[in-house]
Design an enzyme around this catalytic site. Structure first.
Site, PDB file in Angstrom:
ATOM      1  N   SER A  97     -23.169  10.054 -26.171  1.00 23.15           N
ATOM      2  CA  SER A  97     -23.656  10.630 -27.433  1.00 23.15           C
ATOM      3  C   SER A  97     -24.297   9.518 -28.277  1.00 23.15           C
ATOM      4  O   SER A  97     -25.235   9.771 -29.045  1.00 23.15           O
ATOM      5  CB  SER A  97     -22.534  11.335 -28.196  1.00 23.15           C
ATOM      6  OG  SER A  97     -21.513  10.424 -28.499  1.00 23.15           O
ATOM      7  N   LYS A 102     -18.750  -0.401 -16.191  1.00 19.20           N
ATOM      8  CA  LYS A 102     -18.387  -1.692 -15.561  1.00 19.20           C
ATOM      9  C   LYS A 102     -17.595  -1.523 -14.277  1.00 19.20           C
ATOM     10  O   LYS A 102     -17.710  -2.338 -13.364  1.00 19.20           O
ATOM     11  CB  LYS A 102     -17.620  -2.585 -16.539  1.00 19.20           C
ATOM     12  CG  LYS A 102     -16.299  -2.011 -17.014  1.00 19.20           C
ATOM     13  CD  LYS A 102     -16.240  -1.887 -18.494  1.00 19.20           C
ATOM     14  CE  LYS A 102     -15.190  -0.895 -18.908  1.00 19.20           C
ATOM     15  NZ  LYS A 102     -15.096  -0.688 -20.330  1.00 19.20           N
ATOM     16  N   ILE A 142     -23.724  -6.877 -26.837  1.00 19.30           N
ATOM     17  CA  ILE A 142     -24.205  -8.273 -26.794  1.00 19.30           C
ATOM     18  C   ILE A 142     -25.182  -8.440 -25.632  1.00 19.30           C
ATOM     19  O   ILE A 142     -24.842  -8.103 -24.500  1.00 19.30           O
ATOM     20  CB  ILE A 142     -23.036  -9.262 -26.550  1.00 19.30           C
ATOM     21  CG1 ILE A 142     -21.906  -9.039 -27.537  1.00 19.30           C
ATOM     22  CG2 ILE A 142     -23.519 -10.698 -26.580  1.00 19.30           C
ATOM     23  CD1 ILE A 142     -20.667  -9.869 -27.228  1.00 19.30           C
ATOM     24  N   GLU A 181      -6.561   2.494 -26.231  1.00 22.11           N
ATOM     25  CA  GLU A 181      -6.413   3.796 -25.566  1.00 22.11           C
ATOM     26  C   GLU A 181      -4.938   4.205 -25.573  1.00 22.11           C
ATOM     27  O   GLU A 181      -4.054   3.350 -25.647  1.00 22.11           O
ATOM     28  CB  GLU A 181      -6.837   3.680 -24.098  1.00 22.11           C
ATOM     29  CG  GLU A 181      -8.224   3.147 -23.870  1.00 22.11           C
ATOM     30  CD  GLU A 181      -9.284   4.218 -23.970  1.00 22.11           C
ATOM     31  OE1 GLU A 181      -8.923   5.411 -23.994  1.00 22.11           O
ATOM     32  OE2 GLU A 181     -10.470   3.845 -24.038  1.00 22.11           O
ATOM     33  N   LYS A 202     -15.513  -7.269 -15.839  1.00 21.42           N
ATOM     34  CA  LYS A 202     -16.656  -7.863 -16.545  1.00 21.42           C
ATOM     35  C   LYS A 202     -16.932  -9.290 -16.061  1.00 21.42           C
ATOM     36  O   LYS A 202     -18.094  -9.665 -15.863  1.00 21.42           O
ATOM     37  CB  LYS A 202     -16.398  -7.829 -18.058  1.00 21.42           C
ATOM     38  CG  LYS A 202     -16.396  -6.387 -18.603  1.00 21.42           C
ATOM     39  CD  LYS A 202     -15.857  -6.338 -20.012  1.00 21.42           C
ATOM     40  CE  LYS A 202     -15.900  -4.941 -20.593  1.00 21.42           C
ATOM     41  NZ  LYS A 202     -15.139  -4.826 -21.855  1.00 21.42           N
ATOM     42  N   GLY A 240     -17.667  -0.024 -28.616  1.00 23.04           N
ATOM     43  CA  GLY A 240     -18.061   0.886 -29.697  1.00 23.04           C
ATOM     44  C   GLY A 240     -19.293   1.672 -29.314  1.00 23.04           C
ATOM     45  O   GLY A 240     -20.132   1.223 -28.533  1.00 23.04           O
TER      46      GLY A 240
HETATM   47  N1  HSE Z   1     -11.905  -1.146 -23.658  1.00 24.95           N
HETATM   48  C1  HSE Z   1     -13.023  -2.032 -23.731  1.00 24.95           C
HETATM   49  C2  HSE Z   1     -12.735  -3.127 -24.744  1.00 24.95           C
HETATM   50  C3  HSE Z   1     -14.242  -1.242 -24.090  1.00 24.95           C
HETATM   51  O1  HSE Z   1     -11.739  -3.031 -25.472  1.00 24.95           O
HETATM   52  O2  HSE Z   1     -13.470  -4.094 -24.806  1.00 24.95           O
HETATM   53  C4  HSE Z   1     -15.537  -1.914 -23.792  1.00 24.95           C
HETATM   54  O3  HSE Z   1     -15.714  -2.161 -22.422  1.00 24.95           O
END
Ligand code: HSE
Length: 401
Positions: A14, A100, A131, A185, A200, A297
């Site tokens: 969204s 990712k 970023i 979460e 990452k 975000g």
């Molecule tokens: N859960 C991840 C964080 C979201 O807190 O960075 C972004 O990948």
């Protein structure tokens, strides 16, 4: 007209629609042609949503429409995102993703598929949210031999550790508060156990080496064992505790690791707090460079996805070069990696600790019943042997200079 389809109308999806809607004129100018959303794939209905009429439930509507040239995959997870991405690329549609897990698991295959079909698989949003870091690694630092990457790559854990440092609070309490505020979460495992940062750093390590660094091979430790007492010591030492994701190349040896580290106030990552992320890259010609911003975000992540959409539009029919081979990198056994370690043990074990570890830097922080010290540099294996000999380690945290 460049027609874009979005797979997954959740937070990032969204956001993509919102970014394209709000900055349509700018984006279209930069893309070289008017750009708009043609479809949104989601299982749900969105009554009253301004884009309600774009929502479809069958991916084939998108994949068989020759007018759709760019797809934003913002579904997350491996399936069905993997199958949909492969099918899109095989029909010559470029894919821009924030996923990712998928990039870390199947990146080289999807990049190869894009190349075979004269389109692109781009993943700027998969690391560091908004970023710019993938593009600098791919296009800007091309004159460099990159030998070190040090990142704060997870916003949730950085928020928790920043709060623990500022308030002297314990992990469980801050986690609960972060969940209430929506920064963590309900199932926080992927973040607090370091799995998200591991995906990452696997992606960045692959771009650093040009080969495939399997996330499964990366030693990963989360922040669940970090306590308020550890921060009492960190403060006394003029340090902070950060969840770092590292890649290091040294004379053919390569390792990557995710773990909490104590870093000094002079370290460029020391002041990266709250949900912010930063990536510190060392190249052999440039030296240090750093990339900082919002690592998660809705809009920051969506902005990165849309920057890839613009790149796809600018390179229609051509594949942008990306060096990420399928050949797996053999990582140095983590047991051989050297660090200094901060160690806490019981006060009564002071004499034994000095015997076992030899020359150490004793840390005075007025914590009752404890003896704490920093070891000389030693391998993980040597440390594990000495810790076993000591018999009681209340906690140990690696030191980054
Ligand atoms: N859960 C991840 C964080 C979201 O807190 O960075 C972004 O990948």
């Amino acid at each position: 007209m460049i027609n874009v389809a979005v797979l997954g109308y959740g937070t990032v999806g969204s956001g993509v629609v919102e970014v394209i809607g709000k900055n349509k004129e700018e984006i279209s100018k930069k893309a070289g042609e008017e750009l708009g959303i043609k479809y949104i794939l989601d299982l749900r209905e969105f009554p009253g949503d301004p884009y309600e009429d774009k929502v479809v439930h069958d991916v084939d509507v998108i994949l068989t429409d020759p007018d759709v040239s760019i797809i934003c995959e913002t579904m997350g997870g491996i399936e069905p995102a993997y199958t949909f991405s492969k099918r899109a690329l095989m029909s010559g549609k470029s894919v821009c993703t924030s996923n990712k897990e998928l990039v870390a698991s199947h990146g080289p295959e999807l990049i190869r598929l894009a190349k075979e079909n004269n389109c692109n698989y781009l993943f700027e949003a998969s690391v560091g949210g908004g970023i710019p870091i993938i593009r600098p690694m791919n296009y800007s630092l091309t004159a460099e031999k990159i030998d070190a990457i040090t990142g704060i790559l997870n916003g949730t854990t950085n928020y928790i550790l920043s709060k623990m440092a500022a308030e002297g609070a314990d992990f469980e309490d801050v986690l609960k508060e972060a969940q209430e505020k929506g920064y963590a979460e309900r199932n926080p495992e992927a973040d607090v156990e370091g799995y998200d940062a591991c995906r990452k750093i696997a992606i960045l390590s692959s771009l650093m080496t040009g080969k495939n660094v399997r996330y499964e091979d990366i030693y990963t430790e989360g922040i669940t064992k970090i306590t308020a007492t550890d921060f009492v010591y960190a403060k006394a030492m003029g340090r902070s505790i950060k969840l770092l994701a590292l890649s290091r190349e040294n004379g053919g040896d390569f390792y990557a690791m995710v773990a909490p580290f104590m870093i000094p106030v002079s370290h460029p990552l020391y002041s990266v707090n709250d949900v912010f992320n930063a990536v510190f890259v060392h190249g052999n010609m440039l030296g240090d460079s750093m990339y900082y911003g919002r690592g998660a975000g809705k809009l920051p992540t969506a902005s990165a996805v849309v920057s890839d959409v613009v790149d796809c539009a600018r390179h229609a029919g051509k594949t942008i070069m990306c060096f990420w081979d399928t050949e797996n990198v053999k990582l140095t056994d983590v047991a051989q990696v050297k660090h200094k370690f901060f160690v806490r043990t019981k006060a009564e074990l002071e004499k034994k600790a000095l015997e076992v570890f030899g020359s150490v830097g004793v840390i005075e922080a007025d914590v009752a019943g404890e003896f704490a010290f920093v070891t000389d540099e030693m391998t993980e294996k040597e440390f594990a042997g000495k810790a076993e000999e000591l018999g009681c380690v209340l906690n140990r945290i690696r030191i980054e200079s």
